[in-house]
Design an enzyme around this catalytic site. Structure first.
Site, PDB file in Angstrom:
ATOM      1  N   TRP A   1       6.158 -10.056  -4.170  1.00  0.00           N
ATOM      2  CA  TRP A   1       7.191  -9.244  -4.825  1.00  0.00           C
ATOM      3  C   TRP A   1       8.399  -8.999  -3.941  1.00  0.00           C
ATOM      4  CZ3 TRP A   1       7.229  -9.480  -9.702  1.00  0.00           C
ATOM      5  CH2 TRP A   1       6.033  -9.590 -10.424  1.00  0.00           C
TER       6      TRP A   1
ATOM      7  N   ASP B   1      10.058  -0.445  -2.985  1.00  0.00           N
ATOM      8  CA  ASP B   1       9.403  -0.775  -4.249  1.00  0.00           C
ATOM      9  C   ASP B   1       7.988  -0.214  -4.144  1.00  0.00           C
ATOM     10  OD1 ASP B   1       8.003  -1.915  -6.325  1.00  0.00           O
ATOM     11  OD2 ASP B   1       8.599  -3.990  -5.895  1.00  0.00           O
TER      12      ASP B   1
ATOM     13  N   LYS C   1       1.177   0.985 -13.763  1.00  0.00           N
ATOM     14  CA  LYS C   1      -0.027   0.950 -12.916  1.00  0.00           C
ATOM     15  C   LYS C   1      -0.622   2.349 -12.786  1.00  0.00           C
ATOM     16  CE  LYS C   1       2.303  -2.844 -10.805  1.00  0.00           C
ATOM     17  NZ  LYS C   1       1.593  -3.941 -11.442  1.00  0.00           N
TER      18      LYS C   1
HETATM   19  N1  PMP Z   1       6.985  -5.039  -7.622  1.00  0.00           N
HETATM   20  C1  PMP Z   1       5.658  -4.863  -7.494  1.00  0.00           C
HETATM   21  C2  PMP Z   1       5.120  -4.372  -6.176  1.00  0.00           C
HETATM   22  C3  PMP Z   1       4.807  -5.143  -8.566  1.00  0.00           C
HETATM   23  O1  PMP Z   1       3.488  -4.971  -8.445  1.00  0.00           O
HETATM   24  C4  PMP Z   1       5.358  -5.602  -9.785  1.00  0.00           C
HETATM   25  C5  PMP Z   1       4.505  -5.877 -11.002  1.00  0.00           C
HETATM   26  N2  PMP Z   1       3.234  -6.234 -10.824  1.00  0.00           N
HETATM   27  C6  PMP Z   1       6.737  -5.797  -9.851  1.00  0.00           C
HETATM   28  C7  PMP Z   1       7.515  -5.488  -8.774  1.00  0.00           C
HETATM   29  C8  PMP Z   1       7.368  -6.294 -11.115  1.00  0.00           C
HETATM   30  O2  PMP Z   1       7.262  -5.302 -12.048  1.00  0.00           O
HETATM   31  P1  PMP Z   1       7.734  -5.442 -13.560  1.00  0.00           P
HETATM   32  O3  PMP Z   1       6.780  -6.353 -14.235  1.00  0.00           O
HETATM   33  O4  PMP Z   1       7.669  -4.025 -14.022  1.00  0.00           O
HETATM   34  O5  PMP Z   1       9.113  -5.976 -13.555  1.00  0.00           O
END
Ligand code: PMP
Length: 369
Positions: free
Chosen positions: A103, A172, A196
């Protein structure tokens, strides 16, 4: 296991059962109004009350200081990968990213569309199994901000410390928020998707210090401009009302559990139990540096990968579902957010022990036959 399964999904993830029960009981008639939460205007006084209450509860639970705005946005954490540089990085500026997994790597790539990105630390050479030592980082002296992912949901690697920096710190926290207490005042901006630890998908929350609001580039879409979102009370357009409402109920549930200190103690125990079982076994392994293991996303493999499919099938038969690792790295993953009770982890550990005993027994029998 009152619903028949323990759900280890990484997100959207399981929610506390009392919250789901309350949603069910109110779904056709909110507070005697004869209307459902999904049928009323976001401008109605009933929704305004819910919106306001959710923000105050979040502020209380996370101890958010007065000089931070709380923004209720959409587009997932992924859209914040664009919103952050558009709001915080003036044209021509450099920004620092700590790349420690899937991510943060995605976030750095998106930011590079708008500004010059310096990867101040790269966990790639460590195969994203550890957080690079801060002594080896190469930050920019005048970075507009330093961004990182507190927990890499896919890789299962997590920062056990807040990154040291003089720049505005952007985190994040999609998969760690509300899992334990944090000191918000150490951050310039924190963002997280709800799906989550907070509620249904569709809602993304941004907690941002006042001095970082108001500097968006002129081309920033209005809906992504933090100043505009703040000015409108997060109601520039129709917000995800249902997700916002459920988030409020989850926050009240967190308070009823004793708040983040109590929740954090429970989460730490759950993680210790699961990692302990993995480390003490001959069949399972976790390759993450033990100092940097995720509290919430426990990744593991079987020493014989050919057995993983059988593990998943038999686990599902035992009511332990969604244990498959992310398609990009494979293996197995148990996500154990707040709503996963200790009994869920205990049941998983019992299953893993029993599965190992049976598999090793078969292997021994084969070797001696
Ligand atoms: N950052 C992290 C640490 C994540 O776990 C996720 C989703 N699993 C995201 C970003 C992306 O999130 P979204 O699907 O809400 O765009």
């Amino acid at each position: 296991m009152s619903r028949g399964v323990y759900n280890f999904s990484s997100g959207p993830a399981m929610l506390p059962e009392p919250v789901l029960e309350r949603v069910r009981s109110e779904l056709t008639d909110l507070d005697g109004s004869g209307m459902s939460i999904v049928e009323i205007s976001h401008r109605s006084s009933a929704f305004e009350e819910i919106a306001h209450r959710t923000e105050s509860t979040l502020r209380r639970v996370l101890s958010i200081p007065e000089d931070y705005r709380v923004l209720f946005m959409q587009g997932g954490a992924s859209l914040q990968f664009s919103a952050v540089p558009l709001n915080l990085a003036p044209p021509g500026s450099t920004v620092d990213y700590l790349v420690t997994g899937h991510w943060s790597s995605r976030a750095a790539r998106e930011a590079a569309r708008y500004c010059s990105v310096n990867v101040a630390a790269d966990g790639g050479p460590l195969k994203y199994r550890a957080i690079p030592d801060p002594a080896d980082w190469s930050p920019t002296s005048d970075a507009a901000y330093l961004a990182y992912a507190a927990n890499e949901t896919i890789d299962g690697v997590e920062f056990p410390f807040v990154p040291p920096t003089d720049a505005a710190l952007v985190a994040d926290m999609s998969s760690t928020i509300l899992s334990r207490p944090i000191d918000v005042s150490r951050f310039g901006l924190i963002f997280f998707g709800a799906q989550k630890n907070l509620g249904p998908a569709g809602l993304t929350i941004v907690v941002v210090r006042d001095d970082l609001v108001g500097g968006a580039r002129p081309e920033t879409p209005t809906l992504l401009d933090y100043a505009e979102v703040a000015r409108s009370g997060s109601m520039l357009n129709t917000p995800p009302t249902f997700s916002w409402y459920v988030a409020g109920l989850v926050l009240e549930w967190i308070e009823a559990q004793g708040g983040l200190t109590a929740i954090g103690t429970r989460n730490r125990r759950k993680g210790e139990l699961l990692y302990g079982a993995i480390d003490g076994s001959r069949l399972y392994r976790n390759d993450i540096d033990s100092r940097h293991r995720s509290w919430t996303n426990v990744t593991f493999r079987l020493t014989d990968p050919a057995l993983e499919e059988r593990f998943l099938v038999e686990a599902a038969q035992a009511g332990l579902v969604n244990l498959k690792g992310h398609r990009s790295i494979g293996g197995l993953r148990a996500s154990i957010y707040n709503a996963m009770p200790a009994e869920g982890v205990e049941t998983l550990v019992e299953f893993m022990t029993d599965f190992e005993r049976r598999v090793l027994h078969d292997a021994d029998a084969e070797a001696t036959s």
